[in-house]
Structure formats: structure tokens, C-alpha cells
Enzyme design. Structure first.
Site, PDB file in Angstrom:
ATOM      1  N   LYS A  92       0.837  -1.199   0.000  1.00 19.84           N
ATOM      2  CA  LYS A  92       0.000   0.000   0.000  1.00 19.84           C
ATOM      3  C   LYS A  92       0.871   1.248   0.000  1.00 19.84           C
ATOM      4  O   LYS A  92       1.898   1.302   0.685  1.00 19.84           O
ATOM      5  CB  LYS A  92      -0.928  -0.023   1.219  1.00 19.84           C
ATOM      6  CG  LYS A  92      -1.977   1.077   1.238  1.00 19.84           C
ATOM      7  CD  LYS A  92      -2.906   0.904   2.438  1.00 19.84           C
ATOM      8  CE  LYS A  92      -3.973   1.985   2.514  1.00 19.84           C
ATOM      9  NZ  LYS A  92      -4.863   1.793   3.684  1.00 19.84           N
ATOM     10  N   SER A 147      -9.706   1.941   2.880  1.00 14.77           N
ATOM     11  CA  SER A 147      -8.826   2.668   1.990  1.00 14.77           C
ATOM     12  C   SER A 147      -7.826   1.779   1.252  1.00 14.77           C
ATOM     13  O   SER A 147      -7.162   2.234   0.326  1.00 14.77           O
ATOM     14  CB  SER A 147      -8.066   3.722   2.805  1.00 14.77           C
ATOM     15  OG  SER A 147      -7.226   3.105   3.781  1.00 14.77           O
ATOM     16  N   SER A 158     -10.136  -0.570   7.082  1.00 13.41           N
ATOM     17  CA  SER A 158      -9.568  -0.328   5.752  1.00 13.41           C
ATOM     18  C   SER A 158      -8.850  -1.512   5.114  1.00 13.41           C
ATOM     19  O   SER A 158      -8.444  -1.431   3.953  1.00 13.41           O
ATOM     20  CB  SER A 158      -8.606   0.869   5.800  1.00 13.41           C
ATOM     21  OG  SER A 158      -9.321   2.059   6.007  1.00 13.41           O
TER      22      SER A 158
END
Length: 476
Positions: A72, A147, A171
Site C-alpha cells: 500500500k 482505503s 480499511s
């Protein structure tokens, strides 16, 4: 993952060949999917060649040496662009690796690129990225979740075997549910946050996303452990891969909170979750109704705390020390213009909310009150785990929604309705697929465990997984 490791160990495939296959798959699906912000093709091939050399000398760093990984894009990678999906950091290249990156490199994993996310991890759909929305591999008209939407979509689309995400209020688990993969939010402090760009330091945790429970457990075993550079790191015993035991559910006390099966839960999601619960009961588990009444206040509490911490954390982005700078005639104007141009609308919204609740006139009414409620949530979760071994709920109230469907920010925040409690209480929680709805969209099941009970929730998830059709994953 064991199969990939066996093929690499036997010399039936090289790391270079494996990386090339991932790169080919990425090229087939990007930029339409938009799971990646940065693909490090040259660097990945260099790392793969080094892995092949180690295996040729019988010096593999681990059984997983040479297997590609996506990270990420709010996790620092030395020399590799780390943008947080923000215009502010679009050219930022860290000079150091996050602890989790150091650890996967130490095991020989190949970082193939950085995945898309909501800007600074603020969102539940990856629609708030400065680099465009990530689409759901099961239906490109729908969101991948957020996210960590890019990390979940990359695994679900078969671009990479596994990935790293971060979880502040759901997330990792929410996009895992939307994309039909496995995602773990570890116990707070079980994984180091050093080198992770903070959203809310008292809530953030790094965790794995993978196609199977075992693959997620393997990746978690590589990143978990104490770190002297993270003051919140726990000294819990090192996590080792469990010996999978199908009898683990015999006599297992499963808490079923009535508040998570109330109005607002989509019928197909409830049916899938209850089907798993019945299956566990048939295998010897004991279903025990419990109450987590404080979950009614979890979203309000979470939003108050997360916006306050985000406002504080993002104060460092001022055009002086980090990221982009907009020239101006004086310092204050330069600050304002740099932050105005660098941050997107959701980040600005949360900064304003956080600054408001931290202001002298509102601190006691909002921030201090939220901290009190958080304590009550922790206490209620602790009481629940004094009675049961695990808690099982749906991961999300619905399956993946359409891109652009949730225009009202308050609607978007409710996507974390069933996941925020685990972050507020610091316990571990895992999402895995438990079926699909009539449109073929994955449905996620959440298994929550007490502090440092990751092994138990992996074991239970492994039993559940054996009775559920695999939804997505990497294929050779």
C-alpha cells in the site's frame, strides 16, 4: 503460497519467471483496474534475479524467497515513490524502509509496486485518491472498497499473490470483503507502524491481504513482532504458522452480537453469515448471543478520534518539510496555498473536523467525550471475550456499492459500521469470503478475536474457508 514455494524450491519456476507473470497480468488489467500507483518493473526484476541467485547457491532467505508482493502506498519504501495517493507527495521518495518492508525483504519477498488508496487512507472506497478510483475486479462499475482498495483489488485480480494494507477503522477488512479476499487487522501493536504514514496513530495497523487464510497467515508471520522503533509495539510472543486443526471448532464459544444483525443489514449478507454460523454449530461450536450495545456509538466515536488525530498528524505537511510547495510572497500564504493545492476534499474535510473537535471551546464536549466512550467500548468488548472465544459478524452491511453512489460523506462513513469496534478496542479481526450475492459480488464474514489471538481466528477462518468456494486469487 506453499505451492509457489515448492515450485521455486524444486526449480520448476524461477522468481524472475514469477515476477514476469505478475507484470504481464498487471499490464493486462491496468490502467483499467487502477490498483497500482507505481509499478517497479525494473526493480522487481533485479530483486528476482538476486533471489534466483540465492536459490542457485541454496541460500534462500525463507521458503517464500522470490514471491512478489504489493505494498500500500502509505508504507515507506526506500527509493520507491510513496505518494499516499496525494498530490502533496506525488514525487516523494523515502530514504528508508518501513519496518514491515524491511521484514518482507529479509524474507526475500519481491516488492513489485505500490497500490492505490484513498488519499492518506481517508475513505472507504478508494474514490478519494488523487490518482483515480480503483475498480472492483468482480464488477468494474463498483468500488473495490477502501482505503486499502488497491491492495485488495490487486490480489483479487490475480496481479499479485498477496499484499500489505493498513487498517484504521476497517480499511483492510472492508475492501477484502468487497473484493472477495482474506484480510487481517492485527491486534494493535502486534505489527510495527514505523515508516507508515500515520492517519490515526492510536488506531492504525498494518496487515496482510491474500487469496487464502493460510497465505494471509504466512504473510502475517513475516511482519509481526516487536520493534524498538515503535513505542506502541507489543512484546507478545512471536507468531508462528499454526498446525491447521479442523477440530478447533469443537466446543468453541462463538459470540453472535444481536446489534450486528439488525436493520440496515442486507438480506443476502445476513443469510450468508448465518449459514456459516449454522455450519460451525453443526461442527461442534456453541453459538452464544451477546450484546455489543456500544457499537451504536462506534462510528461517531471513531470519526471524532480519527479526525482529531489526522488533523494533528497532517500538520507536518506544510510545504516546507515534505512534499509539494506553492511559492508565495510570505510564509503564511505559502502554507495555505501549499495545503490548499496538495490536499483533496476529503482530507480537507477531516482536517477541519479534527481541528474543530480539538479546539479549546469544543475539546471537552467532543474529543474528551469520545475518549470516554472508547473506554466503554473497550470494556464491553473485554466482557464479551470473557464469555466467548471469538465473535462472528458480517464484515459490511452490504456488498460493493457502485462508483459514485455514496455522495454523502456520512453514508460513506457507515461502511465501517461493523469494523470500527475492533480498532477502537485494539483487538484482532479478520475478514474472509463467505459467499456471493445474486449479482456475483463477494460477501465478507468477520471473525474477531481477543488481544493477540490471531492464531485462533486464523484457525477458525481456515475451517470456514474449507466450506466456502474460493472467490479470487493468483493463478500460475
Amino acid at each position: 503460497m506453499r505451492r509457489l514455494a515448492q515450485l521455486l524450491a524444486a526449480g520448476e519456476i524461477t522468481s524472475t519467471e514469477l515476477v514476469r507473470r505478475c507484470l504481464e497480468r498487471i499490464k493486462e488489467t491496468e490502467p483499467e483496474l487502477n490498483a497500482f500507483i507505481t509499478v517497479d518493473e525494473e526493480g522487481a526484476l533485479v530483486q528476482a534475479a538476486q533471489s534466483d541467485e540465492r536459490r542457485a547457491r541454496s541460500q534462500a532467505l525463507s521458503p517464500w524467497d522470490g514471491i512478489p508482493l504489493a505494498v500500500k502506498d502509505n508504507i515507506s519504501t526506500k527509493g520507491l515513490r510513496t505518494t499516499c495517493a496525494s498530490r502533496f507527495l506525488r514525487s516523494y521518495r523515502p530514504v528508508y524502509d518501513a519496518t514491515v518492508v524491511e521484514r518482507v525483504k529479509r524474507a526475500g519477498l519481491i516488492i513489485i509496486g505500490k497500490t492505490n488508496l484513498d488519499e492518506f487512507a481517508m475513505g472507504s472506497s478508494t474514490e478519494y485518491s488523487a490518482f483515480g478510483v480503483t475498480k472492483n475486479p468482480h464488477d468494474p462499475a463498483r468500488v473495490a472498497g477502501g482505503s486499502s482498495g488497491g491492495s485488495a483489488a490487486a490480489v483479487a485480480a490475480g496481479q499479485v499473490p498477496w499484499s500489505l494494507g493498513t487498517d484504521t477503522g476497517g480499511s483492510i477488512r472492508q475492501p477484502a470483503a468487497f473484493c472477495g479476499v482474506v484480510g487481517l487487522k492485527p491486534t494493535y501493536g502486534r505489527v510495527s507502524r514505523y515508516g507508515v504514514v500515520a492517519l490515526a496513530p492510536s488506531l492504525d495497523q498494518v496487515g496482510p491481504l491474500a487469496a487464502t487464510v493460510e497465505d494471509a497467515a504466512i504473510l502475517f508471520s513475516l511482519i509481526a513482532g516487536a520493534d524498538p522503533r515503535d513505542a506502541t509495539s507489543t512484546e507478545a510472543r512471536p507468531f508462528a504458522l499454526p498446525a491447521w486443526d479442523p477440530q478447533v471448532v469443537q466446543g468453541l464459544k462463538v459470540g453472535v452480537p444481536e446489534e450486528f444483525f439488525s436493520s440496515g443489514l442486507h438480506g443476502e449478507v445476513e443469510a450468508a453469515a448465518r449459514s456459516v454460523l449454522r455450519s460451525l454449530e453443526e461442527q461442534g461450536a456453541v453459538l452464544q448471543p451477546i450484546s455489543l450495545a456500544s457499537n451504536e456509538y462506534a462510528i461517531d466515536t471513531y470519526l471524532t478520534l480519527v479526525t482529531a488525530e489526522a488533523s494533528s498528524c497532517l500538520a507536518r505537511f506544510d510545504g516546507v518539510r515534505y512534499g509539494e510547495r506553492v511559492p508565495a510572497g510570505d510564509v503564511n500564504t505559502m502554507f495555505a496555498k501549499s495545503r490548499g493545492a496538495g490536499f483533496g476534499p476529503e482530507v480537507k474535510r477531516r482536517i477541519m473536523l479534527g481541528t474543530y473537535v480539538l479546539s479549546a471551546s469544543h475539546y471537552e464536549a467532543y474529543y474528551e467525550q469520545a475518549q470516554r466512550v472508547r473506554t466503554l467500548i473497550r470494556q464491553e468488548v473485554a466482557r464479551a471475550f470473557a464469555e466467548v472465544d471469538v465473535i462472528i459478524t458480517p464484515t459490511t452491511p452490504t456488498t460493493a456499492f457502485r462508483i459514485g453512489e455514496k455522495r454523502n460523506p456520512l453514508e460513506m462513513y457507515l461502511s465501517d459500521l461493523y469494523t470500527a469496534t475492533a480498532n477502537l478496542s485494539g483487538v484482532c479481526a479478520l475478514s474472509l469470503p463467505c459467499g456471493s450475492d445474486a449479482r456475483g459480488l463477494p460477501i465478507g464474514l468477520q471473525i474477531m478475536g481477543n488481544h493477540c489471538q490471531e492464531e485462533l481466528i486464523f484457525q477458525v477462518a481456515h475451517v470456514v474457508e474449507a466450506n466456502v468456494e474460493r472467490v479470487a486469487g493468483f493463478e500460475l
